[in-house]
Design a protein around this motif. Structure first.
Motif, PDB file in Angstrom:
ATOM      1  N   THR A 243       0.826  -1.209   0.000  1.00 14.14           N
ATOM      2  CA  THR A 243       0.000   0.000   0.000  1.00 14.14           C
ATOM      3  C   THR A 243       0.857   1.255   0.000  1.00 14.14           C
ATOM      4  OG1 THR A 243      -1.685  -1.183   1.256  1.00 14.14           O
ATOM      5  CG2 THR A 243      -1.863   1.216   1.193  1.00 14.14           C
ATOM      6  N   ILE A 244       1.957   1.203   0.758  1.00 18.49           N
ATOM      7  CA  ILE A 244       2.895   2.329   0.829  1.00 18.49           C
ATOM      8  C   ILE A 244       4.321   1.776   0.777  1.00 18.49           C
ATOM      9  CG2 ILE A 244       1.407   4.004   2.017  1.00 18.49           C
ATOM     10  CD1 ILE A 244       3.822   2.256   4.170  1.00 18.49           C
ATOM     11  N   HIS A 245       5.292   2.682   0.670  1.00 14.66           N
ATOM     12  CA  HIS A 245       6.694   2.270   0.610  1.00 14.66           C
ATOM     13  C   HIS A 245       7.509   3.101   1.600  1.00 14.66           C
ATOM     14  CE1 HIS A 245       6.142  -0.207  -3.014  1.00 14.66           C
ATOM     15  NE2 HIS A 245       5.244   0.710  -3.345  1.00 14.66           N
ATOM     16  N   CYS A 246       8.526   2.476   2.196  1.00 13.49           N
ATOM     17  CA  CYS A 246       9.389   3.137   3.178  1.00 13.49           C
ATOM     18  C   CYS A 246      10.766   3.422   2.562  1.00 13.49           C
ATOM     19  CB  CYS A 246       9.559   2.259   4.410  1.00 13.49           C
ATOM     20  SG  CYS A 246       8.030   1.996   5.332  1.00 13.49           S
ATOM     21  N   HIS A 247      11.331   4.537   2.976  1.00 15.25           N
ATOM     22  CA  HIS A 247      12.627   4.965   2.449  1.00 15.25           C
ATOM     23  C   HIS A 247      13.518   5.377   3.617  1.00 15.25           C
ATOM     24  CE1 HIS A 247      10.396   5.012  -1.319  1.00 15.25           C
ATOM     25  NE2 HIS A 247       9.491   5.756  -0.701  1.00 15.25           N
ATOM     26  N   ARG A 248      14.767   5.017   3.537  1.00 11.35           N
ATOM     27  CA  ARG A 248      15.716   5.177   4.634  1.00 11.35           C
ATOM     28  C   ARG A 248      15.980   6.649   4.969  1.00 11.35           C
ATOM     29  NH1 ARG A 248      19.278   1.631   6.904  1.00 11.35           N
ATOM     30  NH2 ARG A 248      21.218   2.446   7.785  1.00 11.35           N
ATOM     31  N   VAL A 249      16.084   6.928   6.261  1.00 15.67           N
ATOM     32  CA  VAL A 249      16.463   8.250   6.770  1.00 15.67           C
ATOM     33  C   VAL A 249      17.915   8.159   7.245  1.00 15.67           C
ATOM     34  CG1 VAL A 249      16.061   9.945   8.617  1.00 15.67           C
ATOM     35  CG2 VAL A 249      14.123   8.856   7.464  1.00 15.67           C
ATOM     36  N   PRO A 250      18.766   9.107   6.910  1.00 16.64           N
ATOM     37  CA  PRO A 250      20.190   9.010   7.283  1.00 16.64           C
ATOM     38  C   PRO A 250      20.436   9.303   8.758  1.00 16.64           C
ATOM     39  CG  PRO A 250      19.777  11.116   6.237  1.00 16.64           C
ATOM     40  CD  PRO A 250      18.494  10.348   6.136  1.00 16.64           C
ATOM     41  N   ASP A 251      21.607   8.862   9.236  1.00 21.51           N
ATOM     42  CA  ASP A 251      22.067   9.272  10.565  1.00 21.51           C
ATOM     43  C   ASP A 251      22.362  10.769  10.526  1.00 21.51           C
ATOM     44  OD1 ASP A 251      21.969   6.765  11.781  1.00 21.51           O
ATOM     45  OD2 ASP A 251      23.931   6.202  10.980  1.00 21.51           O
ATOM     46  N   PRO A 252      22.227  11.488  11.621  1.00 22.04           N
ATOM     47  CA  PRO A 252      21.845  11.038  12.963  1.00 22.04           C
ATOM     48  C   PRO A 252      20.353  11.174  13.234  1.00 22.04           C
ATOM     49  CG  PRO A 252      22.580  13.293  13.073  1.00 22.04           C
ATOM     50  CD  PRO A 252      22.647  12.907  11.611  1.00 22.04           C
TER      51      PRO A 252
END
Length: 289
Positions: A243-252
């Motif tokens: 239904t939806i898609h997730c995308h990485r968030v960078p550190d920190p």
């Protein structure tokens, strides 16, 4: 002046209306009016600006409200201390951010063990819940930490990773200049992380649309209205469905810690103590008996 006068004053200040305060307190309106006038005579100053649609605190009224809130909170705390028993019971008021997915498991275990506790939950954002704990309005709250506050002690519950959520399978930061960001109201720690990240990248969002509930935000993302940022665990069931898609968030900015907070100088009732023990059992299986 007595405590009841302060409660009446506090309620009129809250509602800006004698009639509404009377209904809330189950008093006749004339009694509320008389007590406010008596309080003003006793303090030798008006406390409200009176107008056709109600009453607004003046400068002296605002000053008195600060004292009244503190006095009444301390008095309610005193009653808790002397009414508390060794067996958890009574009302336990807890604040939550809506994305604490481990909460049902914890609550189920706690209420099964202590059926005499009347648990009351209030949803909100971290900044709001923190203030309500400080003001003695909540016994404790699950918020995003760590919390740096001299009056607060905290217990780590778990760590999670934030993700950008979109309807599309692909994502780049440029999308934020094209599509609206769907975020919680000010005071949400996820929103603060997102805004700090974008500021560092020099990106100005096309538009920010504020929502008050998690379901509305995710439903709007799934409908293609815009993008949001939430803990990955809260949307895993929707990502599996496609239904939806997730995308990485960078550190920190990626990792977030959920903590349970309470005011450190408040009386530790048996209900609160048992609740904290339950948190420790749920979050650390080695503590299970």
């Amino acid at each position: 002046m007595d405590l009841n006068d302060l409660r009446i004053f506090q309620m009129v200040a809250l509602h800006g209306s004698v009639s509404k305060a009377a209904v809330e307190l189950n008093y006749v309106q004339s009694n509320v009016t008389a007590r406010i006038k008596l309080l003003e005579r006793e303090l030798h100053t008006p406390l409200f600006y009176r107008h056709r649609r109600g009453m607004i605190l003046n400068t002296e009224g605002k000053r008195l409200l600060e004292y009244a809130n503190d006095i009444l909170a301390k008095f309610d705390e005193l009653k808790k201390v002397f009414q508390d028993s060794s067996t958890p019971s009574g009302i336990l008021e807890i604040g939550i951010v809506e994305t604490v997915i481990a909460l049902p498991k914890l609550l189920s275990s706690y209420l099964h063990t202590y059926p005499n506790v009347d648990l009351s939950l209030k949803a909100g954002v971290t900044e709001q819940l923190l203030q309500e704990v400080v003001d003695f309005k909540l016994d404790g709250a699950f918020v995003t930490g760590p919390i740096q506050h001299p009056m607060i002690e905290q217990y780590e519950v778990f760590q999670e990773e934030l993700v950008i959520v979109s309807r599309e399978a692909s994502f780049s930061l440029d999308d934020i200049t094209v599509k609206p960001l769907l975020l919680y109201n000010k005071g949400c720690s996820y929103r603060e992380r997102m805004e700090s990240w974008l500021k560092e990248e020099g990106i100005v969002p096309r538009k920010i649309i504020e929502f008050g509930t998690f379901d509305t935000i995710i439903g709007s993302v799934a409908a293609g209205v815009g993008l949001t940022i939430v803990p990955e665990s809260t949307v895993s069931y929707l990502t599996m469905q496609g239904t939806i898609h997730c995308h990485r968030v960078p550190d920190p900015y990626r990792e977030v810690t959920t903590v349970f907070i309470r005011r450190k100088d408040s009386h530790m009732t048996s209900s609160v103590e048992a609740f904290i023990d339950e948190i420790k059992k749920v979050t650390n299986p080695l503590l299970r008996t």
